[in-house]
Design a protein around this motif. Structure first.
Motif, PDB file in Angstrom:
ATOM      1  N   ALA A  65       0.844  -1.203   0.000  1.00  0.00           N
ATOM      2  CA  ALA A  65       0.000   0.000   0.000  1.00  0.00           C
ATOM      3  C   ALA A  65       0.876   1.249   0.000  1.00  0.00           C
ATOM      4  O   ALA A  65       1.844   1.338   0.758  1.00  0.00           O
ATOM      5  CB  ALA A  65      -0.919  -0.006   1.220  1.00  0.00           C
ATOM      6  N   THR A 123       3.348  -1.172 -11.849  1.00  0.00           N
ATOM      7  CA  THR A 123       2.122  -1.376 -11.088  1.00  0.00           C
ATOM      8  C   THR A 123       2.130  -0.459  -9.875  1.00  0.00           C
ATOM      9  O   THR A 123       3.191   0.017  -9.455  1.00  0.00           O
ATOM     10  CB  THR A 123       1.971  -2.841 -10.610  1.00  0.00           C
ATOM     11  N   GLY A 135       0.530   0.163  -5.772  1.00  0.00           N
ATOM     12  CA  GLY A 135      -0.082  -0.476  -4.627  1.00  0.00           C
ATOM     13  C   GLY A 135      -1.394   0.182  -4.245  1.00  0.00           C
ATOM     14  O   GLY A 135      -1.798   1.221  -4.781  1.00  0.00           O
ATOM     15  N   GLU A 136      -2.049  -0.419  -3.283  1.00  0.00           N
ATOM     16  CA  GLU A 136      -3.340   0.083  -2.804  1.00  0.00           C
ATOM     17  C   GLU A 136      -3.213   1.515  -2.295  1.00  0.00           C
ATOM     18  O   GLU A 136      -2.249   1.873  -1.618  1.00  0.00           O
ATOM     19  CB  GLU A 136      -3.853  -0.828  -1.677  1.00  0.00           C
ATOM     20  N   GLY A 137      -4.169   2.345  -2.666  1.00  0.00           N
ATOM     21  CA  GLY A 137      -4.209   3.711  -2.179  1.00  0.00           C
ATOM     22  C   GLY A 137      -3.420   4.705  -3.003  1.00  0.00           C
ATOM     23  O   GLY A 137      -3.453   5.901  -2.710  1.00  0.00           O
ATOM     24  N   ASP A 192      -3.092   6.963  -6.036  1.00  0.00           N
ATOM     25  CA  ASP A 192      -3.923   7.530  -7.091  1.00  0.00           C
ATOM     26  C   ASP A 192      -3.207   8.625  -7.873  1.00  0.00           C
ATOM     27  O   ASP A 192      -3.781   9.242  -8.768  1.00  0.00           O
ATOM     28  CB  ASP A 192      -5.243   8.073  -6.526  1.00  0.00           C
ATOM     29  N   GLN A 207      -0.178   5.884 -12.414  1.00  0.00           N
ATOM     30  CA  GLN A 207      -0.805   4.707 -12.996  1.00  0.00           C
ATOM     31  C   GLN A 207       0.187   4.023 -13.930  1.00  0.00           C
ATOM     32  O   GLN A 207       1.152   4.648 -14.382  1.00  0.00           O
ATOM     33  CB  GLN A 207      -2.074   5.083 -13.742  1.00  0.00           C
TER      34      GLN A 207
END
Length: 308
Positions: A28, A74, A76-78, A80, A83
């Motif tokens: 994350a 790639t 991780g989560e969160g 934004d 990309q």
């Protein structure tokens, strides 16, 4: 993935090119970057030599390097702000590899016109120059700055950024590099092999010191009262600073992401020139370190990770 690994501290030969190193995965808040170019900067070989074990704690074996340019693989989560496919530069953990991991906050988007080669010179080069001049040195238009080792990977950017700011720039370099540093915009270039800068310079507002030792010792007297000395190599002497009535700083503040993007734009639009000394394939990282450690290069040394 292919990567450089260091299994023990020591000289350039401890850099081992290995074919099957574990590829990291982003947690994350992290970003996985496909590295294009990695910067071979002095910090890398100082860590490799084992000189900074108390500052940069490494679990052996480790993949060296931080400064790089690359493409987001790639996130991780969160995350934004980036990309997959975004072109980025900044710091990753272990840039001497096909892939490296970084907190999203350590990465900066690349302007469209900026090349991967030039982007890889920013961290540890242009970034360090910006820090020394503006973040730490608080240089303003109309002031005078003395920049040591002006042909080096940091100095070349410091000369140009100081002129961009509107400062009067005095630089030191070897005789072979005097014309080069003059071409960067320096108002006065002193050949340190044939002249003593302290006999030619006085009353400066800021000294950017990236050599250490006797060069720092000889620099205090050229500052005006209330001036600043910013060291990029060592904690400067508080006693000397007090004796001469000046401020001395070392690595207490760093440029913001906005500052770094400004640098990237200046390079992309041609206002700031990035001089690249040499580019080695990743498998020859040991040769890149040997050249950097010799301290006789002009500009930045890069590793081409695309070639593995």
């Amino acid at each position: 993935m292919k990567a450089i690994q260091i299994h023990q501290y020591g000289g350039p030969d401890t850099l081992q090119f290995e074919q099957e190193v574990h590829k990291p995965q982003p947690a994350a808040g992290e970003v996985l970057v496909r590295i294009q170019y990695a910067g071979a900067i002095p910090l890398d070989w100082k860590i490799r030599n084992g000189w900074l074990q108390n500052v940069f704690v490494k679990e052996l074996p480790y993949t060296p390097g931080t400064a790089m340019s690359g493409i987001v693989e790639t996130v991780g989560e969160g995350v934004d702000t980036f990309q997959p496919g975004d072109r980025v530069f900044g710091n990753v953990n272990g840039s001497y590899a096909e892939y490296g991991m970084a907190p999203a906050t350590d990465l900066v988007h690349m302007p469209d016109d900026l090349s991967f080669e030039d982007a890889a010179t920013i961290k540890g080069g242009a970034e360090a120059a910006w820090k020394a001049l503006f973040t730490e040195g608080e240089l303003e238009a109309g002031q005078t700055v003395l920049i040591h080792a002006a042909a080096g990977g940091v100095g070349q950017f410091a000369v140009q950024l100081a002129k961009w700011k509107g400062a009067h720039v005095i630089a030191t370099a070897s005789g072979a590099n005097v014309d080069f540093v003059t071409s960067l915009g320096a108002d006065q270039v002193i050949d340190y092999k044939t002249a003593l800068f302290e006999e030619l310079v006085s009353n400066v507002d800021l000294v950017v010191e990236s050599v250490g030792g006797e060069i720092e010792d000889r620099s205090w007297g050229v500052l005006k009262p209330g001036g600043r000395l910013v060291s990029l190599t060592q904690l400067p002497s508080a006693e000397k600073a007090a004796q001469y009535g000046v401020t001395a700083k070392f690595n207490s503040e760093f440029p913001t992401s906005e500052d770094l993007y400004t640098i990237a734009q200046l390079i992309a639009n041609g206002s700031l020139r990035s001089e690249i000394d040499s580019i080695f394939p990743l498998s020859e990282a040991n040769q890149a370190h040997a050249k950097s450690e010799a301290r006789h290069g002009r500009g930045r040394i890069l590793l081409d990770v695309r070639s593995v």
